[in-house]
Design a protein around this motif. Structure first.
Motif, PDB file in Angstrom:
ATOM      1  N   LEU A  27       2.702   3.214   2.893  1.00 35.88           N
ATOM      2  CA  LEU A  27       1.782   3.531   3.991  1.00 35.88           C
ATOM      3  C   LEU A  27       1.960   2.486   5.084  1.00 35.88           C
ATOM      4  O   LEU A  27       1.269   1.462   5.116  1.00 35.88           O
ATOM      5  N   ASN A  34       0.799   5.823  -0.870  1.00 36.60           N
ATOM      6  CA  ASN A  34      -0.007   6.997  -1.162  1.00 36.60           C
ATOM      7  C   ASN A  34       0.217   7.396  -2.615  1.00 36.60           C
ATOM      8  O   ASN A  34       0.927   6.711  -3.362  1.00 36.60           O
ATOM      9  N   ARG A  81       1.253   2.631   8.138  1.00 32.43           N
ATOM     10  CA  ARG A  81       0.081   2.497   9.005  1.00 32.43           C
ATOM     11  C   ARG A  81      -0.904   1.480   8.426  1.00 32.43           C
ATOM     12  O   ARG A  81      -1.517   0.694   9.166  1.00 32.43           O
ATOM     13  N   SER A  82      -1.056   1.466   7.098  1.00 35.04           N
ATOM     14  CA  SER A  82      -1.937   0.494   6.451  1.00 35.04           C
ATOM     15  C   SER A  82      -1.412  -0.921   6.622  1.00 35.04           C
ATOM     16  O   SER A  82      -2.191  -1.877   6.787  1.00 35.04           O
ATOM     17  N   PRO A 100       0.822  -1.215   0.000  1.00 35.33           N
ATOM     18  CA  PRO A 100       0.000   0.000   0.000  1.00 35.33           C
ATOM     19  C   PRO A 100       0.858   1.267   0.000  1.00 35.33           C
ATOM     20  O   PRO A 100       1.823   1.364   0.763  1.00 35.33           O
ATOM     21  N   ASP A 114      -2.363  -2.026  10.008  1.00 35.55           N
ATOM     22  CA  ASP A 114      -3.786  -2.382  10.031  1.00 35.55           C
ATOM     23  C   ASP A 114      -4.016  -3.769   9.425  1.00 35.55           C
ATOM     24  O   ASP A 114      -4.900  -4.519   9.846  1.00 35.55           O
ATOM     25  N   THR A 115      -3.199  -4.108   8.407  1.00 34.72           N
ATOM     26  CA  THR A 115      -3.341  -5.378   7.720  1.00 34.72           C
ATOM     27  C   THR A 115      -3.189  -6.556   8.653  1.00 34.72           C
ATOM     28  O   THR A 115      -3.879  -7.577   8.541  1.00 34.72           O
TER      29      THR A 115
END
Length: 511
Positions: A501, A495, A503-504, A493, A507-508
């Motif tokens: 990213l 931007n 942070r993504s 991921p 989250d994954t």
């Protein structure tokens, strides 16, 4: 001097030179200057002098004319990524005290979704596409004005306001990887000095043809691919959206001399299989920035296309360029180069004291390119600019020849059992594996060591296993740096400017 005045001077000296080419249409400097003045007069007629104006546009003549036209009347420009969600756009418009929007007609539905949050926006100028959309049903219809009509309507010329060096010209919202985006206030002096110093350092001249593949709403493209070439009478090859095939085509058709991109773009060009050495034969300089380029990617790209990539460094708060590998000597792979003219970089410890050569510390920057501050955020400004030095948040080291090397983002550093692990070091090893196309590394909580290393990998071979990669890393890294967890993804991921990213990624895996 400022960008608006410089464009006027360039058009006066080189009226028939081609300023930019967009979708096969060539526009001379004289034509660009006329369009900028026309748009500026229309903004003045709307009473927009000194207002904050948002450009929610992709790469296009509309963006170039909108930017320079707004600057000419002393307005403050806020470029916004058109791919942002309505809520993201609403935050920047409200926080940035925007009074006028310029956007594409196909994005008006998105603007309509946040109409109740745009009470202070008096005008919405839409740029026509071939969509044939009707806007009569929109609640914002009374605020709408056609860009095309404005450019055709006769105007009364007026005397341009005097622009002062320290006046804010641009507010660039950071990508917001942590918390809400912050608006970096860049002055006319910031923008002009960095465009000029970058053009001088990279020897950008009127004979250069620069591919603008990066998004113009991002400061990398804005300075390096747009303002710098326009300053010296060069030609900008405007690409609406990056694609490997279109990059090769533009370079071949117009004999492009400069290409600027982030490492992800170079990886796409390399992996696409669409181009050859012949396509990039006219390129004299490839520029990489925005993120650290893996050395293996750099070497593979250079070998495949027989071009040299010069890596540099910058950030929105510095307009953005602070370092580049010099052109008058061999560049150092993995280095972001040396100070550009008029800009000073140094590496400091937690107390702000400069560290010895070779030691890791935070990179800080001083120069005419450093922002005025964050819009409406005095505390954040005070903690970021200390004694005139901009604290970048990037960990770096400097060698004995004055070349800087980015180790990693300060906030991304992983501490495993008290040992510092920099994600980039692990990513470099992963990238060097022949079956790895992309890689990203983060720290994850660990009950024994505090944190552990987790890696995310895009492989070009479906047979590659976690065990194989871990064994490979073991041969190149200390044990505590070896990823204890490896996840295979179809895509990392990122931007819109190609930055990972992280942070993504967290989250994954739910951390």
């Amino acid at each position: 001097m400022n960008l608006s005045d410089q464009l006027h001077e360039t058009a006066r000296h080189y009226p028939e030179k081609i300023a930019y080419i967009f979708q096969g249409q060539q526009t001379t400097y004289q034509e660009l200057e006329k369009a900028v003045s026309q748009f500026a007069c229309q903004l003045h007629a709307l009473g927009c002098k000194g207002d904050h104006i948002a450009l929610i546009l992709g790469n296009s003549p509309h963006f170039i004319i909108g930017l320079y036209g707004a600057l000419r009347i002393g307005a403050v420009v806020i470029p916004i990524n058109p791919q942002y969600t309505p809520n993201e756009i609403a935050y920047m418009v409200r926080n940035g005290d925007v009074k006028l929007l310029v956007t594409m007609d196909i994005l008006l539905e998105k603007v309509e979704n946040i109409a109740n949050q745009l009470a202070d926006v008096h005008h919405v100028i839409y740029c026509e596409s071939k969509s044939g959309l009707n806007f009569d049903h929109l609640n914002i219809s009374s605020k709408l004005k056609s860009f095309t009509d404005m450019m055709k309507t006769p105007v009364n010329p007026f005397e341009w306001p005097k622009l002062h060096d320290e006046d804010v010209a641009l507010i660039l919202y950071t990508s917001g990887t942590t918390g809400k985006p912050k608006g970096a206030m860049l002055t006319h002096k910031n923008l002009y000095s960095n465009a000029k110093d970058t053009a001088d350092y990279l020897q950008i001249s009127g004979s250069d043809r620069v591919i603008a593949a990066l998004p113009m709403f991002h400061v990398f493209c804005l300075t390096v691919s747009l303002n710098a070439p326009l300053m010296n009478g060069g030609t900008v090859l405007v690409m609406p959206k990056f694609s490997p095939q279109e990059s090769f085509r533009l370079a071949r058709q117009y004999k492009a001399t400069i290409f600027a991109g982030v490492p992800t773009m170079y990886n796409y060009l390399l992996q696409s299989g669409k181009g050859s050495k012949a396509d990039l034969a006219s390129i004299r300089l490839c520029i990489s920035g925005g993120a650290a380029m893996p050395v293996s990617l750099l070497k593979n790209f250079e070998k495949t296309f027989d071009v040299i990539i010069s890596e540099g460094y910058g950030l929105s708060e510095a307009s953005p360029v602070t370092c580049f590998n010099p052109l008058d000597r061999p560049r150092k792979p993995g280095s972001i180069g040396t100070n550009i003219v008029h800009v000073e970089n140094k590496v400091v410890d937690e107390l702000g004291e400069e560290v010895p050569c070779g030691e890791v510390g935070e990179l800080v920057v001083k120069g005419p390119n450093v922002m005025k501050g964050y819009y409406k955020m005095p505390e954040e400004t005070a903690s970021t600019i200390i004694d005139g030095w901009l604290h970048t948040g990037d960990m770096a080291r400097m060698d004995d020849e004055g070349y800087f090397y980015i180790v990693d983002r300060k906030k991304d550093m992983i501490i495993v059992g008290g040992y510092n692990v920099y994600p980039r070091e692990v990513e470099e090893v992963l990238f060097s594996h022949p079956q790895v196309a992309e890689a990203a590394v983060i720290g994850v909580p660990d009950p024994d060591s505090g944190e552990a290393v987790a890696a995310f990998v895009v492989s070009n071979d479906a047979t590659l296993t976690v065990e194989e990669l871990q064994n490979y890393c073991t041969g190149h890294l200390a044990k505590y740096k070896v990823p204890t967890r490896i996840e295979f993804l179809k895509e990392i991921p990122k931007n819109t400017t190609g930055k990972i990213l992280r942070r993504s990624l967290r989250d994954t895996i739910g951390v």
